[in-house]
Design a protein around this motif. Structure first.
Motif, PDB file in Angstrom:
ATOM      1  N   ILE A   1       1.112  -0.993   0.053  1.00 13.57           N
ATOM      2  CA  ILE A   1      -0.246  -0.334  -0.035  1.00 13.57           C
ATOM      3  C   ILE A   1       0.634   1.651  -0.104  1.00 13.57           C
ATOM      4  O   ILE A   1       0.275   2.251  -0.348  1.00 13.57           O
ATOM      5  CB  ILE A   1      -1.064   0.052   1.395  1.00 13.57           C
ATOM      6  CG1 ILE A   1      -2.226   0.826   1.151  1.00 13.57           C
ATOM      7  CG2 ILE A   1      -0.344   0.298   3.021  1.00 13.57           C
ATOM      8  CD1 ILE A   1      -3.278   1.261   1.970  1.00 13.57           C
ATOM      9  N   THR A   2       2.311   0.654   1.041  1.00 11.16           N
ATOM     10  CA  THR A   2       2.900   2.448   0.612  1.00 11.16           C
ATOM     11  C   THR A   2       3.233   2.869  -0.871  1.00 11.16           C
ATOM     12  O   THR A   2       3.700   3.837  -0.705  1.00 11.16           O
ATOM     13  CB  THR A   2       3.689   2.391   1.801  1.00 11.16           C
ATOM     14  OG1 THR A   2       5.324   1.606   1.385  1.00 11.16           O
ATOM     15  CG2 THR A   2       3.635   1.826   2.405  1.00 11.16           C
ATOM     16  N   TYR A   3       3.808   1.676  -1.405  1.00 12.29           N
ATOM     17  CA  TYR A   3       4.568   1.779  -2.854  1.00 12.29           C
ATOM     18  C   TYR A   3       2.906   2.428  -3.390  1.00 12.29           C
ATOM     19  O   TYR A   3       3.535   3.859  -4.679  1.00 12.29           O
ATOM     20  CB  TYR A   3       5.048   0.886  -3.551  1.00 12.29           C
ATOM     21  CG  TYR A   3       5.056   0.793  -4.581  1.00 12.29           C
ATOM     22  CD1 TYR A   3       6.668   0.710  -4.564  1.00 12.29           C
ATOM     23  CD2 TYR A   3       4.831   0.179  -6.120  1.00 12.29           C
ATOM     24  CE1 TYR A   3       6.852   1.029  -6.210  1.00 12.29           C
ATOM     25  CE2 TYR A   3       5.114   0.754  -7.497  1.00 12.29           C
ATOM     26  CZ  TYR A   3       7.118   1.099  -7.021  1.00 12.29           C
ATOM     27  OH  TYR A   3       7.221   0.848  -8.239  1.00 12.29           O
ATOM     28  N   ASN A   4       1.383   2.067  -3.400  1.00 11.21           N
ATOM     29  CA  ASN A   4       1.041   3.514  -3.894  1.00 11.21           C
ATOM     30  C   ASN A   4       0.499   4.473  -2.921  1.00 11.21           C
ATOM     31  O   ASN A   4       0.318   5.701  -4.044  1.00 11.21           O
ATOM     32  CB  ASN A   4      -0.559   2.527  -3.947  1.00 11.21           C
ATOM     33  CG  ASN A   4      -0.422   1.357  -4.875  1.00 11.21           C
ATOM     34  OD1 ASN A   4      -0.989   1.616  -5.622  1.00 11.21           O
ATOM     35  ND2 ASN A   4      -0.071   0.421  -4.173  1.00 11.21           N
ATOM     36  N   CYS A   5       0.751   4.340  -1.899  1.00  9.35           N
ATOM     37  CA  CYS A   5       0.737   6.077  -1.778  1.00  9.35           C
ATOM     38  C   CYS A   5       2.168   6.806  -1.593  1.00  9.35           C
ATOM     39  O   CYS A   5       1.550   8.289  -1.207  1.00  9.35           O
ATOM     40  CB  CYS A   5       0.716   6.078   0.238  1.00  9.35           C
ATOM     41  SG  CYS A   5      -0.924   4.891   0.528  1.00  9.35           S
TER      42      CYS A   5
END
Ligand code: WTA
Length: 618
Positions: free
Chosen positions: A66-70
């Motif tokens: 999810i942090t790759y997307n955030c």
């Protein structure tokens, strides 16, 4: 009925609610596939959804972070230097993080956690106030595949201990103190007490904000800053499976201990992204303020993950609404040019009481959208909010949802006619309805239960280590619907009005409090033999807690004892769980099987007919 300016409908991403709802109904998998395709996945999914009642799997086989997307999704594109977070602290302190700065801090914290032996799947408890380090810590866990469990910093030692041990946390991240209304509240002593019986905890990371710096216990307590400064810079985003847990968030239970609601990485990400983009309509130039503490689900989904997924600018603040004066929040709106303001009815009612002269002192013309969550937004509060904050131009999104649902479920989408008192309709992607106790449809205008018929991506994956409790949610009526435990009415046009909980949970100022937790805290005091707690309607807080206490033989009923008992609950559970009223009684209404009938206490308290009391043991 309130009709928003047609420009809102035009500029909303969803121009036609019915059409989109229809698109979803026709092919739910295609609908969610389209949404999920906006995001970056390391490995694509095999199936959008596998539904084996009551268990659902979303985006099976997919891998993501999810942090790759955030973060990367923005940092490697046009938003590298865009403001991710504006943080306003008391006394004019300010901190600003661009997406790139946030990205760097998250990676360092991720590496710091790894250096302490935290691995994928390990639980990390975060007990911090609403400061940027809380955001960094949450994302750092997600970065390395660890599972965060954030505990609201207003909870007391017993409540914190239950959540740490319940989740089996290896690490606790906390601060020496939190700032509130010109003073500071020490957190470290609460953590120390909470750790007395918490065998899984290996290290405590402490952010030291105060001078002189608090001392640290060798090898057990570590300094946040030092740790992050020593850590390596680059931290690989761990590839997690879509079904791996992202976080656990505790919510009140109807019996005994709080429940650890588990959200899975892939489905939660898609639900948070979809609703932030399409329901909150968060856009490039918005400055978006969600006033909920990040320690609640609203703070998780709409304070942090949702806005970062869409690349928005978050405004975060530690100011309470009335300090240094009742105009502070409106001053912040003016100063930062806030465009979307998402808050709770209890705050709106408090502002009403303080008077419209406060917002009138400031220029609120930057606002374009208002939101509400946590409890029913009563028509008076709706109208006041609409008139004095939204200046009769901003639509109001009254969003109904829960910790368990992870995302918005029922609301009136931006641009559609609004009915004060009614949250609205199920959003496209959600199949919600009002039914009787058997799960059968009921006539418009009659009271029933809000139930959800079909799974949705950000539904909870489970209740931590309690599958039986999870199954109870999906066992409503004869069709096994998801039960929200909320009473509701649907009108002729399909708008849903929420009427409050049907179970033993009290919503106090928008916070869930379980009667069981309060009662057990009271009974743990040496003077108390038995206790019962109910919610009593209150014009400001929605409900207040009223407790009835039977004292042990020989204990004298004194005003000091009332004070002591309230203090006892405060220390154990925190200020939100403290009964506002406490009566000593000689007996409590019970069923023949010994269960306290809170319904009877409540009816009596409110001067109403208690209804069916055939099971009452006279
Ligand atoms: C209540 C907060 C009426 C409801 C996101 C629900 C609401 C519980 C609304 C979940 C609303 C939340 N209108 N009631 N717009 N939003 N509720 O888990 O009783 O802290 O079941 O999630 O809050 O509270 P939770």
């Amino acid at each position: 009925m309130y009709y928003p300016d047609p420009c809102y409908r035009e500029s909303a991403l969803i121009h036609d609610y019915n059409e989109l709802y229809h698109e979803f109904e026709k092919d739910p998998d295609a609908f969610w596939r389209r949404i999920a395709s906006d995001l970056l996945w390391f490995k694509p999914w095999d199936k959008v959804r596998v539904w084996e009642h009551p268990h659902a799997s979303w985006f099976t086989g997919a891998e993501l972070n999810i942090t790759y997307n955030c973060l990367e999704r923005h940092v490697n594109n046009d938003r590298r230097n865009k403001v991710a977070i504006f943080w306003a602290g008391e006394n004019g302190r300010e901190r600003i993080f661009t997406y790139y700065q946030l990205y760097k801090d998250v990676m360092r914290m991720g590496n710091a956690l790894k250096s302490l032996g935290v691995q994928k799947g390990d639980r990390v408890c975060i007990y911090l106030p609403g400061i940027p380090e809380l955001v960094v810590s949450m994302l750092a866990c997600a970065r390395i595949g660890a599972v965060h469990t954030v505990v609201f910093a207003g909870y007391g030692a017993k409540a914190l201990n239950e959540r740490i041990t319940g989740a089996g946390a290896k690490i606790v991240i906390t601060a020496d103190a939190s700032v509130r209304r010109g003073g500071s509240i020490p957190l470290k002593p609460i953590v120390e007490e909470a750790l007395i019986h918490a065998p899984t905890v290996e290290k405590v990371i402490i952010l030291r904000t105060q001078e002189p710096k608090v001392g640290l216990l060798d090898d057990f307590e570590l300094d946040y800053e030092e740790l992050i400064n020593q850590a390596d810079r680059y931290c690989e985003p761990v590839h997690v499976n879509s079904e791996d847990p992202l976080f656990i968030l505790y919510t009140s239970g109807t019996t005994g201990a709080p429940k650890g609601i588990v959200h899975a990485a892939g489905g939660y990400m898609v639900g948070a992204y979809y609703t932030t983009k399409y329901v909150l309509t968060l856009r490039e130039n918005d400055v978006y303020w969600c006033t909920a503490d990040p320690g609640w689900i609203t703070g998780h989904t709409y304070g942090i993950y949702g806005p970062l997924l869409v690349g928005g600018t978050i405004f975060l603040s530690e100011y309470t609404p009335d300090y240094p004066d009742a105009g502070i929040w409106w001053k912040l709106v003016e100063d930062y040019g806030v465009t979307i303001f998402y808050t709770a009815p209890t705050a709106i009612r408090m502002f009403m009481r303080m008077g419209e002269e406060w917002p009138q002192k400031y220029d609120l013309s930057s606002l374009r959208l208002l939101g509400s969550v946590g409890e029913p937004l009563n028509p008076e509060a709706f109208e006041w909010f609409y008139k004095y904050i939204g200046k009769e131009k901003c639509p109001i999104l009254d969003t109904w949802w829960q910790t368990e649902t992870g995302m918005h479920m029922v609301t009136t989408m931006v641009g559609l006619p609004m009915k004060p008192g009614f949250a609205g309709k199920p959003i496209p992607g959600v199949v919600a309805t009002v039914v009787d106790e058997r799960g059968e449809p009921i006539l418009p205008g009659t009271t029933g239960y809000l139930a959800i018929k079909e799974p949705w991506p950000s539904m909870m994956k489970g209740v931590y280590q309690n599958d039986e409790r999870y199954r109870q949610y999906w066992s409503f009526g004869k069709y096994g619907y998801y039960s929200s435990n909320d009473l509701a009415v649907m009108d002729e046009e399909g708008y849903i009005m929420l009427l409050g909980r049907s179970d033993d949970i009290i919503i106090v100022a928008g916070h869930n409090v379980g009667t069981a937790e309060i009662e057990s805290a009271l009974v743990s005091h040496s003077a108390v033999a038995e206790a019962a707690a109910i919610g009593k309607p209150d014009p400001l807080k929605g409900n207040i807690i009223k407790a009835f206490v039977i004292l042990r033989n020989g204990v004298e009923q004194t005003p000091k004892l009332i004070h002591d008992l309230k203090y006892h609950v405060r220390i154990m559970l925190g200020p939100i769980s403290v009964p506002a009223e406490l009566d000593f009684v000689d007996n409590l209404p019970k069923t023949r099987s010994g269960k306290i009938m809170r319904r009877v206490l409540k009816a009596k308290e409110m001067g109403m007919d208690p209804g069916d009391i055939s099971t009452l043991d006279e």
